[in-house]
Write an enzyme that holds these catalytic residues in place. Structure first.
Site, PDB file in Angstrom:
ATOM      1  N   GLY A  31       0.805  -1.216   0.000  1.00 25.09           N
ATOM      2  CA  GLY A  31       0.000   0.000   0.000  1.00 25.09           C
ATOM      3  C   GLY A  31       0.837   1.263   0.000  1.00 25.09           C
ATOM      4  O   GLY A  31       2.049   1.239   0.196  1.00 25.09           O
ATOM      5  N   GLY A  33       0.334   5.650   1.160  1.00 28.09           N
ATOM      6  CA  GLY A  33      -0.501   6.632   1.833  1.00 28.09           C
ATOM      7  C   GLY A  33       0.225   7.952   1.972  1.00 28.09           C
ATOM      8  O   GLY A  33       1.309   8.146   1.409  1.00 28.09           O
ATOM      9  N   PHE A  35       1.755   9.064   4.436  1.00 29.54           N
ATOM     10  CA  PHE A  35       2.982   8.929   5.215  1.00 29.54           C
ATOM     11  C   PHE A  35       4.100   8.319   4.372  1.00 29.54           C
ATOM     12  O   PHE A  35       5.272   8.679   4.501  1.00 29.54           O
ATOM     13  CB  PHE A  35       2.716   8.044   6.439  1.00 29.54           C
ATOM     14  N   GLY A  36       3.730   7.374   3.518  1.00 31.24           N
ATOM     15  CA  GLY A  36       4.710   6.707   2.678  1.00 31.24           C
ATOM     16  C   GLY A  36       4.223   5.332   2.265  1.00 31.24           C
ATOM     17  O   GLY A  36       3.034   5.014   2.374  1.00 31.24           O
ATOM     18  N   VAL A  38       3.858   1.167   2.303  1.00 31.07           N
ATOM     19  CA  VAL A  38       3.644   0.156   3.335  1.00 31.07           C
ATOM     20  C   VAL A  38       4.050  -1.207   2.771  1.00 31.07           C
ATOM     21  O   VAL A  38       3.635  -1.580   1.659  1.00 31.07           O
ATOM     22  CB  VAL A  38       2.176   0.117   3.801  1.00 31.07           C
ATOM     23  N   LYS A  55       5.432   0.696   7.788  1.00 28.93           N
ATOM     24  CA  LYS A  55       5.090   1.953   7.119  1.00 28.93           C
ATOM     25  C   LYS A  55       6.328   2.845   7.117  1.00 28.93           C
ATOM     26  O   LYS A  55       6.780   3.307   8.168  1.00 28.93           O
ATOM     27  CB  LYS A  55       3.900   2.627   7.812  1.00 28.93           C
ATOM     28  N   ASP A 150      -8.712  12.450  10.307  1.00 27.86           N
ATOM     29  CA  ASP A 150      -8.629  11.915   8.946  1.00 27.86           C
ATOM     30  C   ASP A 150      -9.330  10.556   8.851  1.00 27.86           C
ATOM     31  O   ASP A 150      -8.795   9.603   8.287  1.00 27.86           O
ATOM     32  CB  ASP A 150      -7.162  11.784   8.517  1.00 27.86           C
TER      33      ASP A 150
END
Length: 441
Positions: A31, A33, A35-36, A38, A55, A150
């Protein structure tokens, strides 16, 4: 940061992560997102091997040290079945990596349009997320209230048992938990479509902001799609205003995921859609508290499960046989639809008998007074000739209102047809007998 020493027990070595992810191989990527990226991998530690999610911070996406440590601080203190668990972290050189329990089914947004995801499964996920948010908003003990900021389907993870877990706390804010309300003024963050309009426009944050976002997720689960549309790589349309209008105008059928409506117990749908609509009210004071949302969603799930248990107990062949006697003929496309029609009830026997099924799976009948009572004369009485205080009761009857006059026995019998509730088993008996004043001795 002196305070980070209290989290030293969660630290692991970068080399362990490199080994588990095969040096961050694309084969391990599960994945992406805000943040970065995964990755998944089997982490080998002294306590044993376990499958986890890594993550990896990518500062080019806008997040950094603040979000990294906020996630660690929040998830190390807040433990709940419906919150993703932080297991470890790594902070070596330029690498900042968070290690979570592995949610093997990924995020909820990937399943919204999946026709194999039943209404009952969707309800259970909603209940789980609501409980997780409730734990954040009203924690036990001296912990601070957490406002997620969020909440969206992408940030709801699903494990092997389809248990829903709220994740991604890098943007969260904390405030006093011992106050009915927590209001914060902050820079606006979040995702278009999910973000509370008042917060988006004025930077005025409260726990009702999370309620709004969760309401959007509820509608996504109902409609089987994300709350926004993209065109040429750009956000072109947010669907929440349309979803609100469809509810207000009683046009939910236009937006419910195809095939889902046939599974729903009507009361379950009504309960669910009503609380979802209240969540996305523009006025913050009109939105429900998360504890009330939990209660309403649990009730919607209970209604659905009672209905499904009933469907397992009934003899479908017998119901189909009864349905074939309906006047006028019934139209239905599934056994569930037929069951719903029987819960409501319908006429058979040339309109003289009302048949329905109760929640115990028992078929019950109410027979018109015309078939039960005989006398010297039997007339249908128009409600306009009835005393005003009795007209409303008569107006609710499905059968005509009959008066049976047996003059030879010097008394008058009035019969007012009654109807069974689908939740109650009753027996039909004489409704009322009284002396006619004109025939009194």
């Amino acid at each position: 940061m002196p305070f980070i020493e209290e989290f030293d027990h969660l630290k692991i070595q970068l080399q362990d992560i490199i080994s588990a992810t095969e040096n961050f191989s694309t084969n391990k990527l599960i994945g992406r997102g805000g943040f970065g990226r995964v990755y998944k991998g089997e982490l080998s530690l002294p306590e044993g091997k376990t499958m986890v999610a890594f993550k990896r911070l990518d500062r080019r996406l806008g997040q950094g040290n603040v979000e990294f440590w906020k996630e660690i601080i929040t998830l190390s203190k807040y433990r709940h079945e419906n919150l993703v668990s932080l297991l470890h972290f790594c902070n070596e050189g330029d690498e900042m990596i968070l290690v979570y329990e592995h949610a093997s089914r990924g995020s909820l947004d990937c399943y919204l349009s999946d026709v194999n995801l039943t209404w009952t499964q969707r309800l259970k996920m909603c209940v789980g997320v609501a409980r997780g948010i409730n734990f954040l908003h009203d924690p036990m003990g001296s912990q601070q209230r957490v406002i997620h900021r969020d909440v969206k389907s992408e940030n709801i993870l699903l494990d092997e048992k389809w248990t829903a877990k709220v994740s991604d706390f890098g943007l969260s804010k904390t405030g006093p938990a011992n106050q009915p309300q927590t209001y914060l003024v902050s820079n606006v963050v979040g995702t278009p479509g999910y973000c509370d309009p008042l917060y988006w426009e004025m930077g005025f944050l409260s726990k009702e902001s999370d309620v709004y976002s969760f309401g959007v997720v509820l509608f996504e689960i109902l409609c089987g799609r994300l709350c926004f549309e993209y065109s040429n790589g750009e956000l072109s349309n947010i669907l929440v205003p349309r979803w609100r209008r469809c509810y207000e105008e009683e046009r939910l059928d236009e937006i419910i995921l195809v095939g889902l409506k046939e599974q729903m117990e009507p009361g379950s749908l009504n309960t669910f859609s009503a609380i979802a609509y209240r969540c996305v009210k523009k006025a913050r004071e009109e939105r429900p508290m998360i504890a009330e949302i939990v209660n309403e969603l649990e009730f919607a799930l209970e209604q659905q499960e009672i209905f499904e248990n009933l469907a397992k107990r009934v003899d479908i062949a017998e119901l189909i046989k009864i349905a074939g006697l309906a006047v006028p003929p019934l139209s239905y496309e599934s056994h569930n639809q037929l069951l719903m029609l029987l819960l409501k009830g319908f006429l058979i026997d040339d309109g003289n008998t009302w048949v329905s099924i109760n929640m115990n799976g028992e078929v019950t009948k109410v027979v018109s007074a015309k078939k039960c009572f005989f006398g010297d004369s039997l007339v249908t009485k128009n409600a306009s000739h009835v005393a005003p205080n009795r007209r409303a009761k008569i107006a609710r009857c499905k059968f005509p209102y009959y008066v049976c006059s047996v003059y030879g026995n010097r008394f008058r019998v009035e019969v007012n047809s009654r109807f069974l509730s689908p939740n109650v088993t009753e027996e039909v008996g004489p409704s009322r007998a009284q002396l006619d004043p004109q025939d009194s001795p």
